[in-house]
Design an enzyme around this catalytic site. Structure first.
Site, PDB file in Angstrom:
ATOM      1  N   PHE A 474       0.843  -1.195   0.000  1.00  0.00           N
ATOM      2  CA  PHE A 474       0.000   0.000   0.000  1.00  0.00           C
ATOM      3  C   PHE A 474       0.878   1.246   0.000  1.00  0.00           C
ATOM      4  CE2 PHE A 474      -2.443  -3.302   2.040  1.00  0.00           C
ATOM      5  CZ  PHE A 474      -3.751  -3.100   1.653  1.00  0.00           C
ATOM      6  N   ASP A 475       0.569   2.195  -0.862  1.00  0.00           N
ATOM      7  CA  ASP A 475       1.133   3.526  -0.686  1.00  0.00           C
ATOM      8  C   ASP A 475       0.474   4.129   0.552  1.00  0.00           C
ATOM      9  OD1 ASP A 475       2.533   5.964  -1.414  1.00  0.00           O
ATOM     10  OD2 ASP A 475       0.543   6.728  -1.922  1.00  0.00           O
ATOM     11  N   LYS A 476       1.217   4.931   1.296  1.00  0.00           N
ATOM     12  CA  LYS A 476       0.648   5.472   2.531  1.00  0.00           C
ATOM     13  C   LYS A 476      -0.304   6.633   2.266  1.00  0.00           C
ATOM     14  CE  LYS A 476       2.786   8.411   5.224  1.00  0.00           C
ATOM     15  NZ  LYS A 476       1.760   9.487   5.433  1.00  0.00           N
ATOM     16  N   THR A 479      -3.883   6.584   0.432  1.00  0.00           N
ATOM     17  CA  THR A 479      -4.362   5.214   0.262  1.00  0.00           C
ATOM     18  C   THR A 479      -4.746   4.629   1.622  1.00  0.00           C
ATOM     19  OG1 THR A 479      -2.956   4.927  -1.675  1.00  0.00           O
ATOM     20  CG2 THR A 479      -3.816   2.932  -0.657  1.00  0.00           C
TER      21      THR A 479
END
Length: 786
Positions: A474-476, A479
């Site tokens: 996951f991109d932080k 997201t």
């Protein structure tokens, strides 16, 4: 989706739609979409999209196709059928002619990417070029319409049963029964013959050909009743199969019908109703209460709530309000806040809205969604590619086995008619019809089901791959987190009231346009009354440290600890330093406030996790995802804090975009199949290196729609478990279908060799096909909790 600048692919054919629809001087957008839809569902055609050299007055579609299966004439014949479907009896089509200004004296070769116009005077016969593979077939049905095949199948069955009953219960004799059997052959074989001719001309031997050979073989030995029931059941099976597959296609086509045909546009002389295809960027349209929005745009006037479920899949209506600066919004529509953006095809609530159009009808979000979903129908998954290769070997092998069985009389003592009958029964039993439809029926149903919930899956490949992944990165920012900083902590030192700290900080920060300052102003405004905020002036920025300003004659400094070392004066006390360190350890960005040499306290700001993030991570684990990783450009402490709050297994911080690519590559070496979810733009390189790239909030981003394998149209992380669960269910159904279809063949082959007749064999054969399609259609009713 094939980018528009690739439509000059050497195996692409550009077809002039206006020539296919001569009854419409300017083909409407929905007609063009229907032509694209029809072509996109044909086997051996890869992608179909609008050609960039088409204009409003001369629409073209660009058809990318497999030259090993089709030639240009067959593609043009398929385009003819698209014209028939859309334009009825007025549709025309012709064979391609060389384009002199592009190619001088060179002859035309299939797949050379030439432009083709339907004006060279060559006609195709109505039955040419028909294809049937992988679960789709179509016909020029004539005056009987779409139900022609079903009507012919029922007529075949009626003729067969009449002949059978007359032979059993009357004394009219065999000639009368033979007449009815012959009629059953005609009705049952009419469409099958057309398909078989087309596929054989294309160099392929498919199920239609095998069935015809079996029926002719049965007739050659006097088994007219057996041949009649074979063609009846086969044609009935195909008609029902097409009907069932049509259900899945119609759920996709329903998307294209959501946009209104006309829009009410404000003109100097008063509102005027115009076709949506004629809307221009900058036009102001009136959206009445409970009406569908005709175009993408932003709210210029009025307030209402809009049901965005058709585009984003959101379950609740979203409140909309006007933009503050209409001119700025029109110059930069992508910067408009979500609460002012509207999408074509969504449903207005009880308020009336004036909406400024920001994209043409063919370029709006819903049109892109429909085009991408249709493209997804044509993209073959690894399993589909395998079954296609398998059939190319298996069908000729079956024919060889049948020829060998015809020589059985050389080694066993039996009449030649029995030998032929057995060979024809084996031919029926070995036909891989259920195998051919097993995967595409499941993929089509899953893609349609996902689209209904605002999840775009770009074909069978991403769908199958998502069902097999074991790790998700996951991109932080944006997201797992909300994508904007929020004021999370207000900590006043002993002896200072929290309201004094808040009022002082608000007075200074509202002079700044820094994102952190805007977050403080936004979140403090509700806590501090307007009357309690002192006046501030003379804001002075200290780059990388903070700001200074004058508040009621006092100098106020707000910033990190390093700011106060640079400014001099009294330094922060130890207890305040301890609170700062604790906040930073928990991922906060801290801002210490000092007024006239007296420390008031510290503010903590953080891009907070989405409320649903922790539940999503838990649900993904339940679905079989073994490992979850968060990758971020933030410092490691911030990454660790967010990771701990949402429950991911690992957090990799301080990563530049190129470092994220390396991180995904490293993850793939550990887990093999991985997914990367981000915003689809700045995370595109990392997403491209994952097995499956997933974009969030793609409804407002054409780039996100294009770059991702899977796009979550709404800014809602809850859609990820739905997409993952649906893909896993699809993989299971594909396996079930494959094992079942191969198992039926494995049982029928020895059974027919040992004496099972053609009738029972074809009944089992067609029954298995319908069972496979019905099993796949269960995906249309998939619910996340399933």
């Amino acid at each position: 989706m094939t980018p528009l600048d690739e439509c000059r692919d050497p195996v692409a054919l550009r077809v002039d739609v206006s020539e296919l629809l001569p009854a419409q001087p300017v083909p409407c957008g929905s007609c063009v979409e229907q032509v694209v839809a029809f072509l996109g569902t044909r086997p051996a055609i890869g992608t179909v999209h609008r050609s960039p050299d088409g204009t409003a007055g001369s629409e073209r579609v660009c058809v990318h196709y497999d030259t090993a299966v089709l030639d240009a004439d067959e593609v043009l014949d398929t385009a003819r059928r698209a014209g028939v479907e859309v334009g009825g009896e007025h549709a025309l089509v012709h064979k391609p002619a060389p384009v002199a200004d592009d190619h001088d004296d060179h002859g035309h070769e299939p797949g050379d990417g030439h432009d083709h116009k339907a004006d060279d005077g060559h006609d195709h016969k109505s039955g040419d070029g028909h294809d049937h593979a992988g679960g789709g077939h179509s016909h020029d049905h004539g005056f009987l319409g779409e139900r022609a095949e079903l009507i012919f199948a029922v007529a075949s069955g009626t003729m067969y049963l009449t002949g059978l009953l007359l032979g059993i219960f009357t004394e009219l004799g065999e000639p009368v029964s033979f007449g009815f059997y012959l009629a059953a052959y005609f009705f049952g074989g009419f469409f099958t013959v057309r398909e078989a001719i087309a596929t054989v001309r294309a160099g392929r031997f498919e199920v239609d050909f095998l069935m015809l050979v079996a029926a002719v073989g049965a007739a050659s030995i006097g088994k007219w009743a057996e041949g009649a029931v074979l063609l009846f059941l086969f044609s009935l099976g195909h008609a029902l199969e097409e009907y069932a597959m049509g259900r899945a296609r119609k759920s996709i086509e329903a998307l294209a019908a959501l946009t209104p045909k006309t829009a009410l546009v404000r003109r100097p002389g008063g509102p005027a109703e115009v076709p949506v295809d004629q809307l221009a960027i900058g036009d102001v349209v009136v959206v009445r209460p409970h009406a569908r929005v005709p175009a993408d745009g932003f709210v210029l006037a009025g307030t209402s709530s809009i049901d965005q479920a058709p585009v984003t899949g959101e379950s609740l209506p979203v409140d909309k309000r006007p933009v503050d600066d209409a001119e700025a919004a029109l110059r930069a529509p992508k910067s408009v806040a979500a609460e002012s953006v509207v999408f074509a095809g969504t449903v207005n609530g009880s308020g009336s809205l004036d909406v400024t159009v920001t994209s043409r009808a063919q370029d709006n979000t819903l049109a892109r969604v429909v085009a991408l979903v249709r493209d997804a129908e044509t993209q073959q998954s690894p399993t589909q590619q395998f079954t296609a290769r398998f059939q190319r070997i298996f069908v000729p092998a079956v024919i060889a086995v049948v020829l060998l069985l015809l020589c059985a009389g050389l080694v066993i003592d039996e009449p030649f008619s029995d030998t032929v009958y057995r060979a024809m029964a084996v031919l029926v039993a070995a036909s891989p019809c259920a195998l051919a439809i097993a995967t595409p029926s499941a993929v089509l149903s899953a893609v349609a089901r996902a689209a209904r919930s605002g999840v775009l899956v770009k074909g069978g490949g991403p769908l199958e791959n998502l069902g097999k992944i074991t790790a998700i990165a996951f991109d932080k920012t944006g997201t797992l987190t909300q994508g904007r900083p929020r004021l999370t902590d207000i900590v006043a030192v002993d002896g200072v009231d929290e309201s004094e700290l808040g009022a002082t900080a608000l007075a200074v920060e509202r002079l700044s346009d820094h994102p952190l300052a805007q977050a403080i102003v936004r979140d403090l405004a509700d806590r501090v009354g307007a009357d309690a905020v002192p006046s501030a002036a003379d804001l002075r920025a200290v780059v990388g440290r903070g700001v200074e300003a004058d508040v009621d004659g006092d100098t106020v400094a707000i910033g990190n600890l390093a700011l106060f070392g640079d400014l001099g004066g009294p330094q922060p006390p130890e207890d305040l330093r301890a609170r700062v360190e604790e906040l930073e350890k928990n991922g906060r960005t801290t801002m210490v406030v000092r007024r006239a040499g007296r420390y008031l306290g510290v503010l903590g700001v953080m891009d907070t996790p989405r409320p649903e993030a922790a539940a999503v991570i838990k649900r993904l684990r339940e679905l079989g995802i073994r490992r979850t990783i968060m990758i971020s450009g933030d410092n490691q402490r911030v990454a660790d804090a967010v990771a701990a709050e949402v429950g991911v297994d690992d957090a990799w911080g301080e990563l530049l975009p190129e470092d994220k690519v390396t991180a995904i590559s490293r993850l793939r070496t550990q887990e093999v199949r991985t997914a990367m979810i981000g915003d689809g733009v700045n995370d595109a390189p990392a997403m491209a290196n994952a097995t499956v790239g997933i974009a969030m909030g793609a409804a407002g981003s054409a780039v996100a729609l294009e770059t991702a394998d899977i796009a979550l149209m709404s800014d809602d992380l809850d859609k990820l478990p739905l997409a993952t669960g649906l893909s896993r269910r699809t993989s299971r159904i594909i396996k079930q279908n494959l094992f079942f279809s191969l198992g039926v063949v494995a049982v029928l082959l020895p059974a027919t060799m040992l004496g099972l007749g053609i009738g029972p064999a074809v009944l089992a054969h067609e029954g298995s096909t319908l069972i496979v399609v019905a099993n796949a259609l269960r995906l249309l009713a998939y619910k996340e909790e399933d």
